[in-house]
Design a protein around this motif. Structure first.
Motif, mmCIF file in Angstrom:
data_model
loop_
_atom_site.group_PDB
_atom_site.id
_atom_site.type_symbol
_atom_site.label_atom_id
_atom_site.label_comp_id
_atom_site.label_asym_id
_atom_site.label_seq_id
_atom_site.Cartn_x
_atom_site.Cartn_y
_atom_site.Cartn_z
ATOM 1 N N GLY A 6 0.598 -1.302 0.086
ATOM 2 C CA GLY A 6 -0.018 -0.103 -0.079
ATOM 3 C C GLY A 6 0.855 1.432 0.016
ATOM 4 N N PRO A 7 0.031 2.600 0.131
ATOM 5 C CA PRO A 7 0.664 3.528 -0.027
ATOM 6 C C PRO A 7 1.675 4.022 1.016
ATOM 7 N N SER A 8 2.686 4.654 1.065
ATOM 8 C CA SER A 8 3.567 5.114 2.419
ATOM 9 C C SER A 8 2.772 6.178 2.995
ATOM 10 N N PHE A 9 3.336 6.636 4.007
ATOM 11 C CA PHE A 9 2.606 7.666 4.832
ATOM 12 C C PHE A 9 2.668 9.083 4.049
ATOM 13 N N ARG A 10 4.014 9.369 3.574
ATOM 14 C CA ARG A 10 4.337 10.487 2.421
ATOM 15 C C ARG A 10 3.210 10.424 1.355
ATOM 16 N N GLU A 11 2.962 9.559 0.650
ATOM 17 C CA GLU A 11 2.203 9.381 -0.277
ATOM 18 C C GLU A 11 0.675 9.780 0.236
ATOM 19 N N LEU A 12 0.168 9.207 1.169
ATOM 20 C CA LEU A 12 -0.968 9.370 1.744
ATOM 21 C C LEU A 12 -1.254 11.064 2.023
ATOM 22 N N ALA A 13 -0.070 11.368 2.574
ATOM 23 C CA ALA A 13 -0.177 13.084 2.805
ATOM 24 C C ALA A 13 -0.345 13.872 1.651
ATOM 25 N N VAL A 14 0.465 13.470 0.668
ATOM 26 C CA VAL A 14 0.418 14.171 -0.703
ATOM 27 C C VAL A 14 -0.934 13.933 -1.124
ATOM 28 N N GLN A 15 -1.480 12.780 -1.229
ATOM 29 C CA GLN A 15 -2.976 12.826 -1.744
ATOM 30 C C GLN A 15 -3.804 13.563 -0.814
ATOM 31 N N ALA A 16 -3.771 13.619 0.377
ATOM 32 C CA ALA A 16 -4.831 14.297 1.174
ATOM 33 C C ALA A 16 -4.695 15.741 0.919
ATOM 34 N N LEU A 17 -3.848 16.175 0.501
ATOM 35 C CA LEU A 17 -3.532 17.623 0.411
ATOM 36 C C LEU A 17 -3.828 17.932 -1.230
ATOM 37 N N SER A 18 -4.338 17.137 -1.923
ATOM 38 C CA SER A 18 -4.783 17.160 -3.125
ATOM 39 C C SER A 18 -6.112 17.244 -3.363
ATOM 40 N N SER A 19 -6.686 17.741 -4.649
ATOM 41 C CA SER A 19 -8.182 17.677 -4.642
ATOM 42 C C SER A 19 -8.605 16.107 -4.720
ATOM 43 N N VAL A 20 -9.910 15.878 -4.698
ATOM 44 C CA VAL A 20 -10.333 14.540 -4.760
ATOM 45 C C VAL A 20 -9.959 13.878 -6.073
ATOM 46 N N GLU A 21 -10.292 14.573 -7.091
ATOM 47 C CA GLU A 21 -9.910 13.843 -8.345
ATOM 48 C C GLU A 21 -8.327 13.525 -8.548
ATOM 49 N N HIS A 22 -7.618 14.576 -8.253
ATOM 50 C CA HIS A 22 -6.024 14.258 -8.400
ATOM 51 C C HIS A 22 -5.481 13.445 -7.279
ATOM 52 N N GLY A 23 -6.350 13.360 -5.880
ATOM 53 C CA GLY A 23 -5.716 12.430 -4.859
ATOM 54 C C GLY A 23 -5.963 11.112 -5.410
ATOM 55 N N TYR A 24 -6.837 10.652 -6.123
ATOM 56 C CA TYR A 24 -7.246 9.467 -6.334
ATOM 57 C C TYR A 24 -6.412 8.996 -7.605
ATOM 58 N N ASP A 25 -6.184 9.942 -8.495
ATOM 59 C CA ASP A 25 -5.458 9.792 -9.574
ATOM 60 C C ASP A 25 -3.979 9.334 -8.809
ATOM 61 N N LEU A 26 -3.448 9.942 -8.096
ATOM 62 C CA LEU A 26 -2.235 9.471 -7.189
ATOM 63 C C LEU A 26 -2.295 8.059 -6.571
ATOM 64 N N LEU A 27 -3.522 7.711 -5.822
ATOM 65 C CA LEU A 27 -3.693 6.888 -5.192
ATOM 66 C C LEU A 27 -4.049 5.316 -5.746
ATOM 67 N N ALA A 28 -4.450 5.856 -7.105
ATOM 68 C CA ALA A 28 -4.820 4.707 -7.871
ATOM 69 C C ALA A 28 -4.033 3.332 -7.723
ATOM 70 N N PRO A 29 -2.749 3.383 -8.160
ATOM 71 C CA PRO A 29 -2.028 2.503 -8.410
ATOM 72 C C PRO A 29 -1.950 1.347 -7.194
ATOM 73 N N LYS A 30 -2.172 2.071 -5.898
ATOM 74 C CA LYS A 30 -2.049 1.351 -4.721
ATOM 75 C C LYS A 30 -3.272 1.234 -3.751
ATOM 76 N N PHE A 31 -4.511 1.751 -4.631
ATOM 77 C CA PHE A 31 -5.781 1.663 -3.893
ATOM 78 C C PHE A 31 -6.250 0.367 -3.438
ATOM 79 N N ASP A 32 -6.140 -0.605 -4.301
ATOM 80 C CA ASP A 32 -6.599 -1.960 -3.674
ATOM 81 C C ASP A 32 -5.761 -2.642 -2.461
ATOM 82 N N HIS A 33 -4.875 -2.052 -2.134
ATOM 83 C CA HIS A 33 -3.969 -2.331 -1.017
ATOM 84 C C HIS A 33 -4.106 -1.399 0.238
#
Length: 235
Positions: A6-33
């Motif tokens: 799954g995503p690292s803490f840093r990756e989650l932090a970057v996602q959380a500071l993005s828009s919903v759309e861009h945040g999920y673009d970033l999270l997508a490759p690891k979302f299922d984990h």
């Protein structure tokens, strides 16, 4: 829980500071984990209830993400299935897992679709919509269904006040509200405030008749009430 893939803490932090759309673009490759993916037990329980109400023709997954709901549609629909999501990254993952599905990038609050579906589902997405937006979302679901079509989604019973689960939701909700007060663009993800009574009233206002089905695979609470229900709204 998060898996090692799954995503690292840093990756989650970057996602959380993005828009919903861009945040999920970033999270997508690891979302299922991540724990954000709808658990298999809920998907299986939903498919069991819907199989008893079907079979259905064409199916639509609103806010399909990486395609967990498409698995359910594939089990209960006899015709084409379609997924709609705002995130291109999530749709890329869904396309690899579900080559049989039609995937559309779009906002479910303004669906570019006609009344051509027999079943619409949604899993884990309602926290991304403010209460004032939900009636419009239900109206969109109503508009894309054929007469007699059904809109179905699971609702988990709220945690009891004072329990660890309830306190965790309070903390998460507070953190998101502080984040959105201090940072732009907003990231709407509020898990509280999705009450079953409000949902039933809003669906009825949109024109649906509403039935509830216990998802027995998730068990019952000490008072005998189901831990989760499937809301089935019929046009």
């Amino acid at each position: 829980m998060f898996t090692p893939e799954g995503p690292s803490f840093r990756e989650l932090a970057v996602q959380a500071l993005s828009s919903v759309e861009h945040g999920y673009d970033l999270l997508a490759p690891k979302f299922d984990h991540t724990p954000f993916r709808t658990p298999e037990v809920i998907l299986d329980a939903t498919a069991t209830v819907l199989a008893g109400l079907g079979p259905f023709g064409r199916g639509l997954d609103l806010c399909c993400g990486t395609g967990a709901g498409l698995d359910v549609l594939g089990r209960v629909c006899q015709e084409r299935i379609t997924g709609v999501d705002i995130s291109a990254g999530m749709l890329e993952v869904a396309a690899r897992a579900h080559p049989e599905a039609d995937l559309l990038r779009g906002d479910v609050r303004a669906l570019p679709l006609g009344a051509e579906y027999d079943l619409a589902v949604s899993f884990g997405a309602f926290g991304h919509f403010l209460p004032k937006e939900r009636p419009g979302l239900y109206a969109q679901a109503y508009a894309v269904l054929r007469p007699g079509g059904r809109f179905a989604f699971p609702v988990v019973a709220p945690a009891r006040p004072g329990t660890p689960g309830h306190l965790a939701l309070l903390g998460f909700d507070a953190a998101m509200r502080i984040r959105n007060a201090l940072w732009r663009p907003p990231f709407v993800m509020y898990y509280r405030g999705f009450g079953l009574a409000d949902v039933r009233r809003e669906l009825a206002t949109a024109g649906f008749s509403v039935e509830l089905y216990a998802l027995e695979e998730l068990g019952r609470r000490p008072d005998g009430s189901p831990r989760a229900r499937l809301v089935v709204a019929t046009k």
